[in-house]
Design a protein around this motif. Structure first.
Motif, mmCIF file in Angstrom:
data_model
loop_
_atom_site.group_PDB
_atom_site.id
_atom_site.type_symbol
_atom_site.label_atom_id
_atom_site.label_comp_id
_atom_site.label_asym_id
_atom_site.label_seq_id
_atom_site.Cartn_x
_atom_site.Cartn_y
_atom_site.Cartn_z
ATOM 1 N N ASP A 197 32.317 -24.297 26.294
ATOM 2 C CA ASP A 197 33.645 -24.921 26.320
ATOM 3 C C ASP A 197 33.738 -26.071 27.316
ATOM 4 O O ASP A 197 34.817 -26.647 27.478
ATOM 5 N N SER A 198 32.632 -26.430 27.955
ATOM 6 C CA SER A 198 32.708 -27.352 29.094
ATOM 7 C C SER A 198 31.885 -28.631 28.960
ATOM 8 O O SER A 198 31.683 -29.313 29.955
ATOM 9 N N TRP A 199 31.407 -28.968 27.788
ATOM 10 C CA TRP A 199 30.571 -30.163 27.667
ATOM 11 C C TRP A 199 31.402 -31.432 27.712
ATOM 12 O O TRP A 199 32.316 -31.625 26.920
ATOM 13 N N ASP A 200 31.054 -32.341 28.625
ATOM 14 C CA ASP A 200 31.638 -33.682 28.596
ATOM 15 C C ASP A 200 30.577 -34.630 28.027
ATOM 16 O O ASP A 200 29.395 -34.297 27.963
ATOM 17 N N LEU A 201 31.009 -35.792 27.581
ATOM 18 C CA LEU A 201 30.125 -36.738 26.891
ATOM 19 C C LEU A 201 28.891 -37.086 27.706
ATOM 20 O O LEU A 201 27.766 -36.999 27.210
ATOM 21 N N ASN A 202 29.065 -37.471 28.967
ATOM 22 C CA ASN A 202 27.916 -37.912 29.771
ATOM 23 C C ASN A 202 26.908 -36.796 29.997
ATOM 24 O O ASN A 202 25.696 -37.011 29.929
ATOM 25 N N SER A 203 27.394 -35.596 30.267
ATOM 26 C CA SER A 203 26.479 -34.461 30.477
ATOM 27 C C SER A 203 25.712 -34.148 29.200
ATOM 28 O O SER A 203 24.512 -33.856 29.240
ATOM 29 N N TRP A 204 26.404 -34.188 28.070
ATOM 30 C CA TRP A 204 25.760 -33.885 26.786
ATOM 31 C C TRP A 204 24.694 -34.924 26.461
ATOM 32 O O TRP A 204 23.562 -34.581 26.138
ATOM 33 N N ILE A 205 25.038 -36.200 26.568
ATOM 34 C CA ILE A 205 24.086 -37.273 26.273
ATOM 35 C C ILE A 205 22.870 -37.193 27.182
ATOM 36 O O ILE A 205 21.741 -37.442 26.758
ATOM 37 N N ASN A 206 23.075 -36.830 28.429
ATOM 38 C CA ASN A 206 21.963 -36.749 29.375
ATOM 39 C C ASN A 206 20.857 -35.817 28.885
ATOM 40 O O ASN A 206 19.680 -36.044 29.153
ATOM 41 N N TRP A 207 21.209 -34.774 28.154
ATOM 42 C CA TRP A 207 20.209 -33.829 27.653
ATOM 43 C C TRP A 207 19.409 -34.367 26.479
ATOM 44 O O TRP A 207 18.491 -33.707 25.990
ATOM 45 N N PHE A 208 19.725 -35.581 26.027
ATOM 46 C CA PHE A 208 18.966 -36.193 24.940
ATOM 47 C C PHE A 208 18.040 -37.290 25.425
ATOM 48 O O PHE A 208 17.388 -37.952 24.627
ATOM 49 N N THR A 209 17.950 -37.479 26.736
ATOM 50 C CA THR A 209 17.012 -38.470 27.249
ATOM 51 C C THR A 209 15.588 -37.979 27.014
ATOM 52 O O THR A 209 15.338 -36.775 26.913
ATOM 53 N N GLU A 210 14.686 -38.897 26.936
ATOM 54 C CA GLU A 210 13.280 -38.567 26.690
ATOM 55 C C GLU A 210 12.749 -37.579 27.721
ATOM 56 O O GLU A 210 11.990 -36.672 27.406
ATOM 57 N N GLU A 211 13.175 -37.727 28.976
ATOM 58 C CA GLU A 211 12.676 -36.870 30.050
ATOM 59 C C GLU A 211 13.239 -35.450 29.988
ATOM 60 O O GLU A 211 12.589 -34.504 30.425
ATOM 61 N N ASP A 212 14.457 -35.304 29.492
ATOM 62 C CA ASP A 212 15.132 -34.009 29.559
ATOM 63 C C ASP A 212 15.089 -33.191 28.279
ATOM 64 O O ASP A 212 15.337 -31.995 28.313
ATOM 65 N N ARG A 213 14.810 -33.813 27.165
ATOM 66 C CA ARG A 213 14.839 -33.077 25.896
ATOM 67 C C ARG A 213 13.492 -32.419 25.658
ATOM 68 O O ARG A 213 12.474 -33.080 25.555
ATOM 69 N N ALA A 214 13.490 -31.100 25.544
ATOM 70 C CA ALA A 214 12.255 -30.324 25.409
ATOM 71 C C ALA A 214 11.951 -29.973 23.958
ATOM 72 O O ALA A 214 11.105 -29.135 23.694
ATOM 73 N N TRP A 215 12.626 -30.586 23.013
ATOM 74 C CA TRP A 215 12.426 -30.299 21.598
ATOM 75 C C TRP A 215 12.519 -31.588 20.786
ATOM 76 O O TRP A 215 13.081 -32.572 21.247
ATOM 77 N N ARG A 216 11.935 -31.553 19.594
ATOM 78 C CA ARG A 216 12.024 -32.671 18.657
ATOM 79 C C ARG A 216 12.344 -32.091 17.283
ATOM 80 O O ARG A 216 11.849 -31.022 16.916
ATOM 81 N N TRP A 217 13.163 -32.794 16.520
ATOM 82 C CA TRP A 217 13.568 -32.370 15.175
ATOM 83 C C TRP A 217 12.397 -32.582 14.219
ATOM 84 O O TRP A 217 11.901 -33.694 14.058
ATOM 85 N N VAL A 218 11.945 -31.520 13.574
ATOM 86 C CA VAL A 218 10.855 -31.603 12.600
ATOM 87 C C VAL A 218 11.429 -31.754 11.195
ATOM 88 O O VAL A 218 10.905 -32.484 10.361
ATOM 89 N N GLY A 219 12.510 -31.058 10.911
ATOM 90 C CA GLY A 219 13.148 -31.128 9.602
ATOM 91 C C GLY A 219 14.182 -30.030 9.467
ATOM 92 O O GLY A 219 14.445 -29.280 10.409
ATOM 93 N N SER A 220 14.762 -29.958 8.309
ATOM 94 C CA SER A 220 15.749 -28.915 8.039
ATOM 95 C C SER A 220 15.774 -28.648 6.545
ATOM 96 O O SER A 220 15.269 -29.444 5.758
ATOM 97 N N ARG A 221 16.356 -27.522 6.188
ATOM 98 C CA ARG A 221 16.535 -27.218 4.767
ATOM 99 C C ARG A 221 17.809 -26.394 4.612
ATOM 100 O O ARG A 221 18.137 -25.561 5.472
ATOM 101 N N VAL A 222 18.514 -26.664 3.540
ATOM 102 C CA VAL A 222 19.690 -25.882 3.218
ATOM 103 C C VAL A 222 19.202 -24.651 2.472
ATOM 104 O O VAL A 222 18.497 -24.755 1.466
ATOM 105 N N ASP A 223 19.541 -23.479 2.985
ATOM 106 C CA ASP A 223 19.079 -22.216 2.404
ATOM 107 C C ASP A 223 20.066 -21.643 1.396
ATOM 108 O O ASP A 223 19.674 -20.949 0.465
ATOM 109 N N SER A 224 21.333 -21.908 1.597
ATOM 110 C CA SER A 224 22.379 -21.428 0.677
ATOM 111 C C SER A 224 23.611 -22.285 0.924
ATOM 112 O O SER A 224 23.595 -23.192 1.757
#
Length: 169
Positions: free
Chosen positions: A107-134
Motif C-alpha cells: 500500500d506504500s509504493w510511490d513513483l520514484n521508489s517503484w521506478i528505482n527498482w527497475f534500474t539496471e543495477e537494482d533489478r534482479a530479474w528479466r522478463w522471458v515471456g508470458s502466456r495466457v493459461d485461461s
C-alpha cells in the motif's frame, strides 16, 4: 539479456516447454474478480514497455515518468514521503506483526521508489515471456539472478493491473 531483447520478450505470448521449465522463475497470476487475463497481462506489458523504453530516465525524473507511464498506473502511487514520514512509516512497519507487513508495503509504493527498482543495477530479474493459461489466469516467466530475488516492484505492478501474483519458482 539487454533491454532490446527484453522488449521483444514482452511481446512473446508463446513459450516452449523447454523454456518454461528451463531454470526460469514462474509467476502464476490469477485475475481479480471481473478481470480478464489477456487484458491484465496487456496492462502489465504496457507499463513495463514504458519503463524499459525510458530506462535512461532517472528515478527522480518524476515529470518525465508522469508523461510516460499509463494513467491507470500513475493513479495508484502514493505521494512521496518526506524523511520524517519515511521514518514514521518504518517505525509503523516495525511495530506490525509479520503477517501484516506485506500488505502495508504493497500500500506504500510511490513513483520514484517503484521506478528505482527497475534500474539496471537494482533489478534482479528479466522478463522471458508470458502466456495466457485461461480467461482468468496467465503465467509470467522470469530469468532471475539467484533465489530468492527482489521482485516486489513487479508484484505490485501485477496487482495494480488486476492480478494476484504468486511466485512459484
Amino acid at each position: 539479456m539487454n533491454t532490446e531483447h527484453e522488449l521483444v520478450n514482452l511481446s512473446r505470448t508463446q513459450i516452449s516447454t523447454a523454456e518454461a521449465e528451463g531454470g526460469v522463475a514462474k509467476v502464476i497470476v490469477t485475475c481479480a474478480a471481473g478481470a480478464v487475463a489477456q487484458e491484465t497481462r496487456d496492462r502489465v506489458v504496457e507499463a513495463l514497455t514504458a519503463v524499459l523504453q525510458n530506462s535512461a530516465l532517472g528515478a527522480d525524473d518524476t515529470q518525465e515518468w508522469q508523461e510516460t507511464l499509463p494513467t491507470w498506473l500513475l493513479d495508484r502511487f502514493t505521494s512521496p514521503k518526506t524523511p520524517e514520514q519515511a521514518n514514521e512509516w518504518l517505525a509503523t512497519w516495525r511495530r506490525l506483526p509479520p503477517a501484516e507487513r506485506k500488505q502495508f508495503e504493497l500500500d506504500s509504493w510511490d513513483l520514484n521508489s517503484w521506478i528505482n527498482w527497475f534500474t539496471e543495477e537494482d533489478r534482479a530479474w528479466r522478463w522471458v515471456g508470458s502466456r495466457v493459461d485461461s480467461k482468468t489466469s496467465f503465467t509470467v516467466f522470469l530469468a532471475a539472478e539467484g533465489w530468492p530475488f527482489a521482485w516486489q516492484a513487479l508484484e505490485w505492478l501485477i496487482i495494480q493491473a488486476g492480478g494476484m501474483p504468486e511466485l512459484v519458482g
